[in-house]
Design a protein around this motif. Structure first.
Motif, short mmCIF file in Angstrom:
data_model
loop_
_atom_site.label_atom_id
_atom_site.label_comp_id
_atom_site.label_asym_id
_atom_site.label_seq_id
_atom_site.Cartn_x
_atom_site.Cartn_y
_atom_site.Cartn_z
N ASP A 77 -15.98 23.52 19.98
CA ASP A 77 -15.36 22.54 19.10
C ASP A 77 -16.45 21.66 18.48
O ASP A 77 -17.32 21.14 19.19
CB ASP A 77 -14.40 21.69 19.94
CG ASP A 77 -13.71 20.61 19.12
OD1 ASP A 77 -13.71 20.70 17.88
OD2 ASP A 77 -13.18 19.67 19.74
N LEU A 78 -16.40 21.50 17.16
CA LEU A 78 -17.42 20.70 16.45
C LEU A 78 -16.93 19.30 16.10
O LEU A 78 -17.60 18.58 15.35
CB LEU A 78 -17.83 21.42 15.17
CG LEU A 78 -18.50 22.79 15.31
CD1 LEU A 78 -18.86 23.35 13.93
CD2 LEU A 78 -19.72 22.70 16.21
N SER A 79 -15.80 18.88 16.66
CA SER A 79 -15.22 17.60 16.26
C SER A 79 -16.12 16.42 16.60
O SER A 79 -16.00 15.34 16.01
CB SER A 79 -13.83 17.41 16.90
OG SER A 79 -13.94 17.44 18.31
N GLY A 80 -17.05 16.60 17.54
CA GLY A 80 -17.95 15.50 17.90
C GLY A 80 -19.09 15.30 16.91
O GLY A 80 -19.85 14.34 17.02
N TYR A 81 -19.22 16.21 15.95
CA TYR A 81 -20.28 16.10 14.94
C TYR A 81 -19.72 15.49 13.66
O TYR A 81 -18.51 15.58 13.38
CB TYR A 81 -20.85 17.49 14.62
CG TYR A 81 -21.63 18.12 15.74
CD1 TYR A 81 -22.99 17.89 15.89
CD2 TYR A 81 -20.99 18.95 16.67
CE1 TYR A 81 -23.71 18.48 16.93
CE2 TYR A 81 -21.70 19.54 17.71
CZ TYR A 81 -23.06 19.29 17.83
OH TYR A 81 -23.76 19.88 18.85
N SER A 82 -20.59 14.92 12.86
CA SER A 82 -20.17 14.39 11.56
C SER A 82 -19.79 15.55 10.64
O SER A 82 -20.15 16.71 10.89
CB SER A 82 -21.32 13.60 10.92
OG SER A 82 -22.39 14.47 10.58
N PHE A 83 -19.08 15.22 9.55
CA PHE A 83 -18.69 16.26 8.60
C PHE A 83 -19.92 16.98 8.05
O PHE A 83 -19.94 18.21 7.94
CB PHE A 83 -17.90 15.63 7.44
CG PHE A 83 -17.55 16.60 6.35
CD1 PHE A 83 -16.55 17.54 6.53
CD2 PHE A 83 -18.26 16.59 5.15
CE1 PHE A 83 -16.24 18.45 5.52
CE2 PHE A 83 -17.96 17.49 4.14
CZ PHE A 83 -16.95 18.43 4.33
#
Length: 245
Positions: free
Chosen positions: A22-28
């Motif tokens: 999951d990449l939700s912890g990174y900025s857009f």
């Protein structure tokens, strides 16, 4: 020569190793960069790798490391990672990666080649990833180490694969891959080798190294030195092969 991918039973830990994180912890912005880097590396390796003409020396050593219900711990130098990923693809080999921007896009393009990634936890880092690799091997997954990674020193073996062999009873399988013609990225710490399209390449596989569960202290360091010597010997053979072409 090529074998069937080992059958692995369903398991949440295994599913995690082969699934994109999951990449939700990174900025857009970082999410976009991770996806772009992932695809760029995957396509580059796939396109160039598909043109390389491979030959293998020492396949009987792979067979020995895979006999008697053992699973290889593939061990190699970081500068050969380009061809190593391509040659060993679709074997569900789990590689240790970091929980970081670089580690995430590396994990993704490795997974696109049918391999897995052991990331550990954000708090336990490499220790957590090693624990994960032990559990994955016990569940039937092969593993791999770029044994001088992630940042060197170049071509100096660390203890990772030796420790994993001790904990699991599976053998270390040292190998290297030499391309006849390649570009060298001299700005990288490992001087990564990128094969030129349509070049020849030879895979050199050494005899498996076994580490007893009671191995500790000086004996453990002796096994690391043995691994270092074997990998150095493979590099010498690779250089001689390249020089004689």
């Amino acid at each position: 020569m090529l074998s069937v991918t080992p059958e692995i039973q369903p398991n949440p830990l295994i599913d995690r190793a082969y699934a994109f994180a999951d990449l939700s912890g990174y900025s857009f912005k970082d999410r976009c960069l991770i996806r772009a880097a992932d695809l760029a590396f995957y396509l580059t390796i796939k396109l160039i790798g598909s043109t390389v003409k491979f030959e293998v020396e020492g396949w009987e050593n792979w067979e020995a490391a895979s006999s008697n219900e053992h699973i290889p711990i593939y061990t190699f130098w970081h500068h050969t990672i380009f061809l190593s990923i391509y040659f060993w693809q679709r074997r569900r080999i789990v590689v240790m990666t970091s929980q970081s921007f670089d580690g995430e896009y590396i994990a993704r393009f490795i997974q696109r080649f049918g391999e897995g990634a052991a990331r550990g936890s954000s708090t336990r880092g490499a220790t957590g990833a090693m624990v994960e690799m032990v559990r994955l091997m016990r569940a039937g997954c092969p593993t791999a180490f770029t044994i001088d990674g992630p940042k060197g020193p170049r071509c100096i073996a660390k203890l990772g694969s030796v420790l994993l062999a001790k904990k699991t009873g599976n053998p270390v399988l040292p190998f290297t891959i030499a391309a006849k013609n390649f570009w060298e990225i001299k700005s990288s710490w490992d001087r990564t080798q990128v094969p030129r399209p349509f070049t020849r390449a030879r895979v050199f596989i050494a005899a498996p190294i076994y580490v007893a569960s009671e191995t500790d202290g000086d004996a453990l360091e002796a096994k690391r030195i043995e691994l270092q010597s074997v990998l150095d010997g493979l590099e010498e053979r690779a250089e001689k092969w390249r020089a004689n072409l």
